[in-house]
Design a protein around this motif. Structure first.
Motif, PDB file in Angstrom:
ATOM      1  N   THR A   1     -10.191 -23.944 -29.749  1.00 56.29           N
ATOM      2  CA  THR A   1     -10.279 -22.972 -30.840  1.00 56.29           C
ATOM      3  C   THR A   1     -11.529 -22.120 -30.681  1.00 56.29           C
ATOM      4  O   THR A   1     -11.498 -20.896 -30.869  1.00 56.29           O
ATOM      5  N   ALA A   2     -12.642 -22.767 -30.318  1.00 54.52           N
ATOM      6  CA  ALA A   2     -13.874 -22.016 -30.095  1.00 54.52           C
ATOM      7  C   ALA A   2     -13.717 -21.035 -28.934  1.00 54.52           C
ATOM      8  O   ALA A   2     -14.194 -19.895 -28.994  1.00 54.52           O
ATOM      9  N   VAL A   3     -13.042 -21.465 -27.867  1.00 53.17           N
ATOM     10  CA  VAL A   3     -12.794 -20.566 -26.733  1.00 53.17           C
ATOM     11  C   VAL A   3     -11.982 -19.356 -27.182  1.00 53.17           C
ATOM     12  O   VAL A   3     -12.280 -18.214 -26.821  1.00 53.17           O
ATOM     13  N   ALA A   4     -10.946 -19.599 -27.989  1.00 54.34           N
ATOM     14  CA  ALA A   4     -10.114 -18.496 -28.472  1.00 54.34           C
ATOM     15  C   ALA A   4     -10.933 -17.519 -29.315  1.00 54.34           C
ATOM     16  O   ALA A   4     -10.676 -16.308 -29.307  1.00 54.34           O
ATOM     17  N   ASN A   5     -11.937 -18.000 -30.032  1.00 59.42           N
ATOM     18  CA  ASN A   5     -12.747 -17.142 -30.904  1.00 59.42           C
ATOM     19  C   ASN A   5     -13.755 -16.294 -30.146  1.00 59.42           C
ATOM     20  O   ASN A   5     -14.384 -15.405 -30.737  1.00 59.42           O
ATOM     21  N   THR A   6     -13.945 -16.558 -28.855  1.00 56.89           N
ATOM     22  CA  THR A   6     -14.891 -15.735 -28.095  1.00 56.89           C
ATOM     23  C   THR A   6     -14.423 -14.293 -28.012  1.00 56.89           C
ATOM     24  O   THR A   6     -15.249 -13.372 -28.063  1.00 56.89           O
ATOM     25  N   ARG A   7     -13.136 -14.072 -27.916  1.00 60.47           N
ATOM     26  CA  ARG A   7     -12.607 -12.697 -27.833  1.00 60.47           C
ATOM     27  C   ARG A   7     -12.854 -11.944 -29.131  1.00 60.47           C
ATOM     28  O   ARG A   7     -13.285 -10.779 -29.130  1.00 60.47           O
ATOM     29  N   GLY A   8     -12.560 -12.600 -30.256  1.00 57.77           N
ATOM     30  CA  GLY A   8     -12.778 -11.950 -31.544  1.00 57.77           C
ATOM     31  C   GLY A   8     -14.244 -11.635 -31.782  1.00 57.77           C
ATOM     32  O   GLY A   8     -14.590 -10.576 -32.324  1.00 57.77           O
ATOM     33  N   THR A   9     -15.126 -12.561 -31.373  1.00 57.69           N
ATOM     34  CA  THR A   9     -16.556 -12.327 -31.513  1.00 57.69           C
ATOM     35  C   THR A   9     -16.989 -11.126 -30.683  1.00 57.69           C
ATOM     36  O   THR A   9     -17.763 -10.276 -31.133  1.00 57.69           O
ATOM     37  N   ALA A  10     -16.468 -11.045 -29.475  1.00 58.28           N
ATOM     38  CA  ALA A  10     -16.811  -9.921 -28.593  1.00 58.28           C
ATOM     39  C   ALA A  10     -16.343  -8.595 -29.179  1.00 58.28           C
ATOM     40  O   ALA A  10     -17.067  -7.591 -29.136  1.00 58.28           O
ATOM     41  N   MET A  11     -15.151  -8.565 -29.731  1.00 57.93           N
ATOM     42  CA  MET A  11     -14.637  -7.329 -30.328  1.00 57.93           C
ATOM     43  C   MET A  11     -15.517  -6.898 -31.496  1.00 57.93           C
ATOM     44  O   MET A  11     -15.799  -5.707 -31.685  1.00 57.93           O
ATOM     45  N   ASN A  12     -15.965  -7.860 -32.290  1.00 62.66           N
ATOM     46  CA  ASN A  12     -16.798  -7.557 -33.445  1.00 62.66           C
ATOM     47  C   ASN A  12     -18.110  -6.900 -33.020  1.00 62.66           C
ATOM     48  O   ASN A  12     -18.512  -5.871 -33.577  1.00 62.66           O
ATOM     49  N   ILE A  13     -18.765  -7.487 -32.027  1.00 60.96           N
ATOM     50  CA  ILE A  13     -20.054  -6.949 -31.580  1.00 60.96           C
ATOM     51  C   ILE A  13     -19.867  -5.620 -30.859  1.00 60.96           C
ATOM     52  O   ILE A  13     -20.685  -4.703 -30.986  1.00 60.96           O
ATOM     53  N   THR A  14     -18.772  -5.506 -30.122  1.00 63.87           N
ATOM     54  CA  THR A  14     -18.512  -4.252 -29.403  1.00 63.87           C
ATOM     55  C   THR A  14     -18.381  -3.090 -30.380  1.00 63.87           C
ATOM     56  O   THR A  14     -18.886  -1.985 -30.120  1.00 63.87           O
ATOM     57  N   GLY A  15     -17.722  -3.331 -31.503  1.00 66.40           N
ATOM     58  CA  GLY A  15     -17.597  -2.271 -32.508  1.00 66.40           C
ATOM     59  C   GLY A  15     -18.948  -1.794 -32.995  1.00 66.40           C
ATOM     60  O   GLY A  15     -19.172  -0.584 -33.175  1.00 66.40           O
ATOM     61  N   LEU A  16     -19.892  -2.735 -33.198  1.00 65.10           N
ATOM     62  CA  LEU A  16     -21.230  -2.350 -33.630  1.00 65.10           C
ATOM     63  C   LEU A  16     -21.932  -1.542 -32.548  1.00 65.10           C
ATOM     64  O   LEU A  16     -22.549  -0.511 -32.836  1.00 65.10           O
ATOM     65  N   ILE A  17     -21.837  -1.974 -31.306  1.00 66.63           N
ATOM     66  CA  ILE A  17     -22.521  -1.266 -30.218  1.00 66.63           C
ATOM     67  C   ILE A  17     -21.972   0.143 -30.069  1.00 66.63           C
ATOM     68  O   ILE A  17     -22.721   1.108 -29.837  1.00 66.63           O
ATOM     69  N   GLU A  18     -20.664   0.310 -30.202  1.00 68.26           N
ATOM     70  CA  GLU A  18     -20.076   1.653 -30.131  1.00 68.26           C
ATOM     71  C   GLU A  18     -20.604   2.534 -31.255  1.00 68.26           C
ATOM     72  O   GLU A  18     -20.880   3.731 -31.049  1.00 68.26           O
ATOM     73  N   SER A  19     -20.771   1.967 -32.446  1.00 68.56           N
ATOM     74  CA  SER A  19     -21.344   2.732 -33.556  1.00 68.56           C
ATOM     75  C   SER A  19     -22.800   3.068 -33.289  1.00 68.56           C
ATOM     76  O   SER A  19     -23.277   4.167 -33.623  1.00 68.56           O
ATOM     77  N   MET A  20     -23.519   2.129 -32.702  1.00 66.89           N
ATOM     78  CA  MET A  20     -24.915   2.387 -32.355  1.00 66.89           C
ATOM     79  C   MET A  20     -25.024   3.539 -31.358  1.00 66.89           C
ATOM     80  O   MET A  20     -25.910   4.393 -31.468  1.00 66.89           O
TER      81      MET A  20
END
Length: 448
Positions: free
Chosen positions: A123-142
């Motif tokens: 489950t933790a492995v599966a959540n790595t993708r969602g975590t990455a998408m979340n941070i990527t959205g912030l970096i794109e906004s930055m």
């Protein structure tokens, strides 16, 4: 003074007076939550030199309103890994302070504990993708607000290293740097590059391996891969399961402690590019003329002296050995021997250095050496302590001969070169006769 500067000063003033909201802390979950499972929730805790002791949660979609966050500064994301118990990582505060000491930057601790805390590792492995998408959205906004992707550094631990890789891949490898600290191995071994950290995920990727035979990932996954003690078992870590939790996590966690030590400049962890750890221990890879300046890479924050060469070389393996405890650094010498003995002998070398009161010893026993007529051998001698100046040297060549007559071995020359301290003088001695399995001592002489 600009309005933004005024707001920043006011925020700092209010923090010091205690009139602002309380500090935002890393999520600390109860012991029962790993059993029932948690839903992914990614929080970003901002630290700067102005609020090192008090993290402030950065709103993903309204970060421009946070006066402490300046998109024109370099930004480093710190991404933890699997948290089976839900407790905060013990090293968070240490790495925040050490990063802030390197330069003025935004430090964003990625708190995805609610996605990483689960007894079900998958489950933790599966959540790595969602975590990455979340941070990527912030970096794109930055980036839209003026941030440079060149100045973004992602530091990922274990599963966090792959989160960093996914972020970099989504952004087309344009982020400046990714540092992977013992990237997780289970579920990532043997998968294609797009499903794990790899060198195309950032402009520069450096990786440290400490537990490849258990929780870490084997192979090369960066522009430079550092292998502490071969990337396998670490000195000082338990060897039996009776030691409890430490038996499982000690080697894996050592990557973080080595990196913290390197950031603190307490350790000088010089690594030597080589094809294997065995070749490194055999003294075959102790020169770094490829790099300009001609120094070997050092684990740590500043990789600029070696970056261009590493990018040109492609993927480089670099090895170093450590002690069991802080400051982890070993003192290394290159030992060159020229032998001239009548009978062929096989053995290992034990070298002892004396400075009057103290003695240090190195056993170069990773493989048997061949001693015969006019044979040149190069060895690596590593000591847990540094003694200086050296007043006396003792040498013993240990062979398998225990019952027969002791054969004599003649050394035409022994030359001992300090590796971490190139300003120190080389030590030599010429034409020494010694018996196998017997120690001979001598004072070092200047080298011709």
């Amino acid at each position: 003074m600009s309005m933004r500067s005024f707001l920043t000063l006011m925020s700092i003033f209010m923090l010091c007076k205690g009139e602002d909201s309380e500090c935002d802390n890393f999520t600390d979950l109860d012991f029962h939550e790993p059993f029932i499972g948690t839903n992914l929730d990614v929080r970003l805790l901002l630290y700067t030199r102005a609020n090192l002791e008090c993290g402030q949660e950065l709103p993903h979609h309204n970060f421009t309103q946070e006066p402490l966050f300046d998109v024109t500064r370099p930004t480093t994301f710190v991404i933890h890994g699997y948290r089976p118990t839900g407790a905060p990582p013990i090293w968070i505060n240490h790495i925040v302070h050490l990063l802030a000491a390197q330069k003025d930057m935004n430090i964003l601790v990625v708190d995805w504990n609610r996605g990483a805390c689960n007894l079900n590792y998958f489950t933790a492995v599966a959540n790595t993708r969602g975590t990455a998408m979340n941070i990527t959205g912030l970096i794109e906004s930055m980036e839209k607000e003026g941030a440079s992707l060149d100045s973004i550094h992602l530091i990922g631990v274990s599963l966090g290293a792959h989160v960093a890789g996914f972020i970099g891949a989504i952004l087309g490898g344009r982020v400046g740097r990714i540092t992977g600290l013992d990237p997780a191995g289970p579920m990532f071994a043997g998968v294609p590059p797009e499903d794990r950290l790899d060198p195309t995920d950032a402009q520069f990727v450096d990786v440290l391996h400490t537990d490849m035979n258990s929780f870490g990932l084997r192979g090369t996954h960066g522009h430079i891969d550092f292998y502490a003690n071969g990337g396998l078992d670490q000195p000082g870590c338990p060897k039996t399961i009776f030691s409890g939790k430490s038996y499982f996590v000690c080697d894996h966690q050592r990557s973080v402690f080595l990196y913290l030590c390197a950031l603190n400049h307490t350790c000088n962890l010089t690594a030597y590019p080589c094809s294997s750890y065995s070749d490194f221990l055999s003294g075959q890879c102790l020169q770094c003329e490829t790099f300009k300046p001609a120094t070997c890479p050092v684990l740590g924050y500043d990789m600029s002296p070696w970056k261009d060469t590493l990018l040109r070389l492609g993927q480089t393996r670099a090895y170093f050995s450590t002690t069991a405890e802080l400051p982890y650094s070993k003192i290394s010498y290159r030992v060159d021997l020229v032998t001239w003995n009548q009978f062929l002998r096989w053995g290992v070398v034990i070298l002892r250095l004396h400075n009057g009161k103290n003695v240090i010893e190195a056993q170069m026993d990773n493989k048997l050496l061949r001693f015969e007529q006019y044979t040149s051998s190069r060895l690596l001698a590593q000591f847990d302590e540094d003694l200086y100046p050296i007043q006396k040297i003792s040498l013993r060549i240990v062979t398998g001969n225990v019952i027969g007559p002791r054969y004599k071995i003649r050394l035409l020359r022994i030359r001992i070169t300090p590796l971490e301290n190139p300003n120190r003088a080389l030590m030599c001695r010429y034409d020494i006769i010694l018996e196998e399995n017997a120690e001979v001592s001598f004072k070092p002489l200047p080298c011709h």
